[in-house]
Design a protein around this motif. Structure first.
Motif, short mmCIF file in Angstrom:
data_model
loop_
_atom_site.label_atom_id
_atom_site.label_comp_id
_atom_site.label_asym_id
_atom_site.label_seq_id
_atom_site.Cartn_x
_atom_site.Cartn_y
_atom_site.Cartn_z
N PRO A 149 39.39 49.10 38.55
CA PRO A 149 38.15 48.34 39.08
C PRO A 149 37.30 48.93 40.71
CG PRO A 149 40.32 47.60 38.77
CD PRO A 149 40.29 48.72 38.39
N THR B 100 29.06 51.12 38.04
CA THR B 100 27.27 49.47 38.19
C THR B 100 26.27 49.52 39.42
OG1 THR B 100 28.87 48.79 37.16
CG2 THR B 100 26.82 47.57 38.18
N TYR C 218 32.21 40.91 39.96
CA TYR C 218 33.33 41.17 40.34
C TYR C 218 34.39 40.69 41.03
CZ TYR C 218 36.03 45.17 42.25
OH TYR C 218 37.23 45.81 42.40
N SER C 219 34.41 39.61 42.16
CA SER C 219 35.27 38.68 42.90
C SER C 219 35.55 37.85 42.06
CB SER C 219 34.57 38.07 44.66
OG SER C 219 33.55 38.77 44.81
N LEU D 101 34.55 48.10 34.04
CA LEU D 101 36.11 47.72 35.18
C LEU D 101 37.27 48.68 34.46
CD1 LEU D 101 35.25 44.58 36.35
CD2 LEU D 101 34.77 46.57 37.29
N GLN E 150 28.85 41.69 34.46
CA GLN E 150 29.52 41.51 33.61
C GLN E 150 29.88 42.73 33.60
OE1 GLN E 150 31.54 38.77 32.66
NE2 GLN E 150 29.68 37.29 33.43
N PHE E 151 29.42 44.23 33.74
CA PHE E 151 30.01 45.12 33.61
C PHE E 151 30.32 45.70 32.60
CE2 PHE E 151 31.95 43.19 37.62
CZ PHE E 151 30.99 44.14 38.60
N GLN F 85 38.78 38.88 39.64
CA GLN F 85 39.89 40.24 40.55
C GLN F 85 41.05 38.69 40.33
OE1 GLN F 85 40.17 43.15 41.25
NE2 GLN F 85 38.38 42.81 39.72
N THR G 155 25.79 33.56 39.09
CA THR G 155 27.49 33.71 39.40
C THR G 155 28.67 33.05 39.55
OG1 THR G 155 27.19 36.23 40.28
CG2 THR G 155 28.64 34.84 40.87
N LEU H 267 32.75 48.77 39.85
CA LEU H 267 31.91 48.19 40.56
C LEU H 267 31.31 49.39 41.31
CD1 LEU H 267 31.23 46.34 42.36
CD2 LEU H 267 32.65 46.59 43.89
N VAL I 79 26.33 41.10 40.80
CA VAL I 79 27.62 41.89 40.57
C VAL I 79 28.87 41.80 41.26
CG1 VAL I 79 27.84 44.37 40.48
CG2 VAL I 79 25.95 43.73 39.48
N ILE I 80 28.26 41.77 42.98
CA ILE I 80 29.70 41.26 43.98
C ILE I 80 30.23 39.89 43.25
CG2 ILE I 80 28.55 40.49 45.47
CD1 ILE I 80 31.95 43.12 45.32
#
Length: 413
Positions: free
Chosen positions: A362, A369, A272-273, A357, A142-143, A276, A28, A366, A268-269
């Protein structure tokens, strides 16, 4: 105190469960700091392109290399310095633990298996635009939908590969010879100490090299530093995605597979951050290339006996079998690059790049996933329970058959 610390962290293998989760966290930050994924086969494909250039070919004109890039040298690319760092980290870890010993393949059949399996895996990985890392472990966070397609196809491929390797042709022909067990040679204390020191020399040289590179490019220097840590993790914890899938199908062991799911869940989180905050996730074509590539990759890594991360540290440990696996990977990936123009449109580029996403929003992406990761974890648990239930039933049936035969023999007597 030092000896205890040394034995715990430099000699003994680390917990693969904790190491995989750590790799998820590190990957990450790798994305956040370099803008790239922790991935290896794309760079290995470029190495194949450079080798062709040495012989006068012009692979830079191929469409595939126009997509992934072939400019400069490995030292000019994030993936290149990261992989150099990985090899350095692996080598340092091998030397610290005195885990280096030249081990030849048991037969020519094993060499062929390693080379052919490696070629199939390399071809499949680049068809899908990623291996167990970019199209799975670091791809799912990476979604990108293509990573989920690849993951399930690769799982099916490893199942097929596991069945193939159980065929008589692939079974070992080694025989037990009379003469008793050979006495296990004790390690030479001087060799152990010298290798431990050499490991620190290698480690220090890699750190100095990354700091030197950082003077001209912070991103490249950071990539190399993180590559060193990746190398330490995969060697000390013996992280191998092949064994995660293969063991699940053959022995019912799911420890590594569960760790991989949790590692991705942690990653993942974090990704995601970063998204964003304005970073762009890596999204690739969700087409037949992900299905076919995943199947071929799964079959190939099981036949070869190792994946793109597994062969790297095993090759440095002196296991010659995995030298052939690595060579096969590069050959297979380069063959795919050569034929890419003929198959790209129907299998990949005519298909959409779908990011969850964008598809679900968004929070929706998340949630989807994590829902898919949770479902995958449940499926692993169900398979584990089903596998051992079946094994217990077979044992009970075998014992009942033995008892029945004994009873029949007693009555007959």
């Amino acid at each position: 105190m030092w000896l205890t610390f040394k034995n715990q962290f430099f000699i003994k293998f680390w917990s693969p469960f904790a190491a995989v989760i750590a790799a998820g966290i590190l990957s990450t930050y790798f994305f956040g700091l370099t803008g790239s994924l922790w991935a290896v086969t794309g760079e290995f494909t470029r190495w194949g392109g450079h080798i062709l250039q040495w012989f006068g070919a012009e692979p830079e004109s191929w469409q595939y290399f126009k997509i992934i890039g072939l400019q400069g040298t490995p030292l000019d690319r994030v993936g290149g310095v990261m992989i150099i760092g990985m090899f350095g980290g692996c080598l340092a870890a091998v030397l610290w633990a005195n885990n280096m010993k030249l081990r030849m393949p048991s037969s020519k059949k094993r060499i062929a298996q390693a080379l052919i399996g490696g070629m199939i895996a390399g071809f499949g990985a680049r068809l899908a635009m990623g291996c167990n890392l970019a199209a799975f472990f670091t791809g799912i966070p990476q979604f990108t939908l293509h990573a989920w397609i690849f993951a399930f196809a690769a799982a099916a491929g490893t199942y097929i590969g596991a069945k193939i390797t159980l065929l008589p042709f692939f079974r070992s022909t080694a025989t037990v010879k009379l003469g008793g067990l050979k006495k296990i040679a004790k390690p030479n204390p001087n060799q152990v100490q010298n290798r431990f020191r050499l490991g620190w020399v290698v480690f220090a040289a890699m750190i100095v090299g990354s700091l030197y590179i950082m003077q001209s490019s912070t991103k490249l220097g950071i990539a190399m530093l993180m590559g060193i840590i990746f190398g330490l993790l995969i060697e000390r914890a013996q992280i191998c995605f092949t064994s995660a899938f293969r063991d699940m199908w053959i022995t019912g062991r799911t420890h590594m597979a569960k760790a991989i799911i949790l590692g991705m869940a942690v990653s993942v989180i974090g990704i995601y951050s970063y998204v964003q905050l304005g970073m762009t996730p890596k999204t690739l074509w969700a087409g037949p290339n992900a299905v076919i590539g995943g199947l071929l990759f799964g079959i190939g890594i099981v036949i070869a006996g190792g994946c793109e991360t597994g062969w790297m540290y095993r090759a440095l440990e002196g296991q010659v079998h995995f030298w052939w696996v690595g060579l096969g990977n590069i050959i297979g990936a380069t063959i795919l690059a050569y034929y890419w123009d003929d198959i790209a449109a129907p299998l990949a580029t005519d298909w959409d790049k779908i990011n969850l996403l964008d598809l679900f929003g968004p929070l929706g992406g998340l949630g989807v996933t994590y829902l898919l990761l949770g479902l995958s974890f449940v499926l692993i648990l169900v398979w584990e329970q089903r596998f051992f239930k079946k094994q217990n039933s077979l044992k009970e049936a075998a014992l009942a058959n033995v008892a029945h035969q004994a009873e029949a023999a007693s009555v007959k007597g």
